[in-house]
Design a protein around this motif. Structure first.
Motif, PDB file in Angstrom:
ATOM      1  N   UNK A 132       0.841  -1.193   0.000  1.00  8.00           N
ATOM      2  CA  UNK A 132       0.000   0.000   0.000  1.00  8.00           C
ATOM      3  C   UNK A 132       0.878   1.246   0.000  1.00  8.00           C
ATOM      4  N   UNK A 133       0.358   2.331  -0.562  1.00  6.84           N
ATOM      5  CA  UNK A 133       1.102   3.582  -0.525  1.00  6.84           C
ATOM      6  C   UNK A 133       0.749   4.367   0.736  1.00  6.84           C
ATOM      7  N   UNK A 134       1.281   5.581   0.848  1.00  6.72           N
ATOM      8  CA  UNK A 134       1.103   6.366   2.063  1.00  6.72           C
ATOM      9  C   UNK A 134      -0.349   6.774   2.293  1.00  6.72           C
ATOM     10  N   UNK A 135      -1.167   6.732   1.254  1.00  4.42           N
ATOM     11  CA  UNK A 135      -2.576   7.093   1.402  1.00  4.42           C
ATOM     12  C   UNK A 135      -3.464   5.902   1.741  1.00  4.42           C
ATOM     13  N   UNK A 136      -2.869   4.707   1.835  1.00  4.62           N
ATOM     14  CA  UNK A 136      -3.641   3.517   2.163  1.00  4.62           C
ATOM     15  C   UNK A 136      -4.241   2.811   0.980  1.00  4.62           C
ATOM     16  N   UNK A 137      -3.857   3.215  -0.228  1.00  7.85           N
ATOM     17  CA  UNK A 137      -4.362   2.558  -1.434  1.00  7.85           C
ATOM     18  C   UNK A 137      -3.437   1.424  -1.855  1.00  7.85           C
ATOM     19  N   UNK A 138      -4.020   0.340  -2.346  1.00  7.38           N
ATOM     20  CA  UNK A 138      -3.253  -0.826  -2.733  1.00  7.38           C
ATOM     21  C   UNK A 138      -2.546  -0.572  -4.065  1.00  7.38           C
ATOM     22  N   UNK A 139      -1.242  -0.816  -4.097  1.00  6.94           N
ATOM     23  CA  UNK A 139      -0.483  -0.626  -5.336  1.00  6.94           C
ATOM     24  C   UNK A 139       0.065  -1.942  -5.878  1.00  6.94           C
ATOM     25  N   UNK A 140      -0.040  -3.017  -5.106  1.00 11.54           N
ATOM     26  CA  UNK A 140       0.448  -4.307  -5.572  1.00 11.54           C
ATOM     27  C   UNK A 140       0.181  -5.388  -4.549  1.00 11.54           C
ATOM     28  N   UNK A 141       0.288  -6.617  -4.985  1.00 15.10           N
ATOM     29  CA  UNK A 141       0.177  -7.778  -4.101  1.00 15.10           C
ATOM     30  C   UNK A 141       1.357  -8.694  -4.397  1.00 15.10           C
ATOM     31  N   UNK A 142       2.029  -9.137  -3.344  1.00 17.38           N
ATOM     32  CA  UNK A 142       3.176 -10.031  -3.478  1.00 17.38           C
ATOM     33  C   UNK A 142       2.896 -11.290  -2.674  1.00 17.38           C
ATOM     34  N   UNK A 143       3.202 -12.449  -3.239  1.00 17.31           N
ATOM     35  CA  UNK A 143       3.065 -13.715  -2.537  1.00 17.31           C
ATOM     36  C   UNK A 143       4.446 -14.323  -2.302  1.00 17.31           C
ATOM     37  N   UNK A 144       4.485 -15.307  -1.411  1.00 18.22           N
ATOM     38  CA  UNK A 144       5.761 -15.982  -1.209  1.00 18.22           C
ATOM     39  C   UNK A 144       6.239 -16.645  -2.491  1.00 18.22           C
ATOM     40  N   UNK A 145       5.304 -17.143  -3.282  1.00 20.25           N
ATOM     41  CA  UNK A 145       5.682 -17.753  -4.565  1.00 20.25           C
ATOM     42  C   UNK A 145       6.354 -16.717  -5.469  1.00 20.25           C
ATOM     43  N   UNK A 146       5.856 -15.472  -5.442  1.00 23.87           N
ATOM     44  CA  UNK A 146       6.479 -14.413  -6.237  1.00 23.87           C
ATOM     45  C   UNK A 146       7.919 -14.178  -5.785  1.00 23.87           C
TER      46      UNK A 146
END
Length: 282
Positions: free
Chosen positions: A256-270
Motif C-alpha cells: 500500500x502507498x502512504x494514502x492507504x491505497x493498494x499498489x500491488x500484491x506479493x506472494x511468497x511464490x512471487x
C-alpha cells in the motif's frame, strides 16, 4: 552458494516445525471435511485410504470446486481432492521442498515422518527464511539472493496488479473474480479506493463454504478480514515483507502507498520465483 540457500539446504524437514492438517477417509463428505478444516484452522486435509495418502483437499479446492455448489456438499471429498499428490520424507531438505513446490506450483507438500505425517506449506518456508534473515550471521556484500532480500525494496521486484472490490459486492461475484483470475486474495476498498479489508481463500473455507447457500444474497464486507492483514509500504525491503508475512502467518503481502491505497500484491511464490536462480538452481 549464498547463506540463506545453504540454510534451506541444510535444514531437514524432520527438524522443522511443520503445519498441521486434518486427516479424513476418502468417503468423508466435502461438508464434514470443510468443517473439520475450519475447526482446526488448517487449510489442508490429507485424504486417506488405510495408511496411504491418496489425495489432498485444500482451500484452493474448496474455492474452485465446492463453495458455489451446495448440491455437492454431501458428496465424498474424493470427488474434489487433488489425487496422487507429491510426497516426501522427513529426510528431504527445505530446499528440496521448495524446489518441488515451485516447480509444481502447489502450496502443500505431505511429509512422511517416523511418528506420523505432517504438511510443508509456504508458511513454514516463510518462517524459515524470516528467522534466518533476523539471526546473527556473517553477511557478504556480494549481490546475491540474501543481499537482495535485505536491500531491494518492493519497487525493485515485480508485484501483481491488485484485484479490488467494494464491501457491498456480493460473495458470488467476489469469488468468481478470485476463480477467474486464479488469485487467492481480493482487496476490499472503500469509495475512495482505500484498503479496508481483504477476502482470501482462507476466508472462503473458514467462514463461507458449507455455511452460505446463496452467495448472491450477502456482501463480501460481512465476511472480509479487517484485522491482522499483512501490509507493506513499497519502500520496505523484501526481508521486512517476509518478517511481516511470518508474524501475521500470511502468504500474501498487500503493498500500500502512504494514502492507504493498494499498489500491488506479493506472494511468497512471487518472492521464490524472483530469486529462483538462488533458491532453486544455486
Amino acid at each position: 552458494m549464498t547463506g540463506i540457500v545453504t540454510q534451506f539446504e541444510n535444514t531437514k524437514l524432520s527438524h522443522m516445525e511443520l503445519s498441521d492438517q486434518v486427516v479424513v477417509d476418502s468417503d468423508t463428505t466435502a461438508y464434514d471435511t470443510v468443517l473439520a478444516m475450519a475447526e482446526a484452522d488448517t487449510s489442508c486435509a490429507f485424504v486417506m485410504s488405510g495408511a496411504e495418502i491418496v489425495g489432498i483437499f485444500t482451500e484452493h479446492d474448496v474455492t474452485h470446486r465446492v463453495v458455489r455448489s451446495p448440491d455437492v456438499w454431501e458428496q465424498p471429498v474424493e470427488n474434489f481432492m487433488t489425487s496422487n499428490p507429491k510426497v516426501v520424507t522427513g529426510a528431504a531438505s527445505a530446499l528440496d521442498g521448495l524446489r518441488l513446490m515451485t516447480e509444481g506450483r502447489f502450496r502443500n507438500l505431505p511429509v512422511i515422518l517416523e511418528d506420523g505425517n505432517a504438511n510443508l506449506t509456504h508458511y513454514d518456508l516463510i518462517h524459515l527464511a524470516s528467522d534466518y534473515l533476523k539471526s546473527d550471521h556473517e553477511e557478504t556484500h556480494e549481490f546475491n539472493a540474501e543481499y537482495a532480500l535485505k536491500y531491494v525494496d518492493f519497487y525493485g521486484m515485480p508485484s501483481r496488479v491488485p484485484l479490488e472490490v467494494e464491501a457491498d459486492e456480493s460473495l458470488f461475484n467476489t469469488i468468481e473474480l478470485m476463480i477467474k483470475a486464479d488469485r487467492g486474495l481480493i482487496s476490499v476498498v472503500d469509495l475512495r479506493g482505500i484498503l479496508i479489508g481483504e477476502f482470501t481463500q482462507h476466508d472462503v473455507f473458514r467462514k463461507v463454504a458449507c455455511r452460505v447457500d446463496d452467495l448472491n444474497d450477502v456482501p463480501v464486507g460481512d465476511y472480509m478480514t479487517t484485522s491482522n492483514m499483512a501490509t507493506a509500504l513499497p519502500t520496505w525491503s523484501i526481508a521486512d515483507g517476509l518478517h511481516e508475512m511470518s508474524k501475521k502467518r500470511h502468504r500474501y503481502l498487500i503493498v500500500v502507498n502512504e494514502t492507504g491505497r493498494t499498489v500491488g500484491v506479493v506472494t511468497f511464490r512471487d518472492i521464490a520465483d524472483y530469486f529462483q536462480a538462488a533458491f532453486v538452481t544455486d
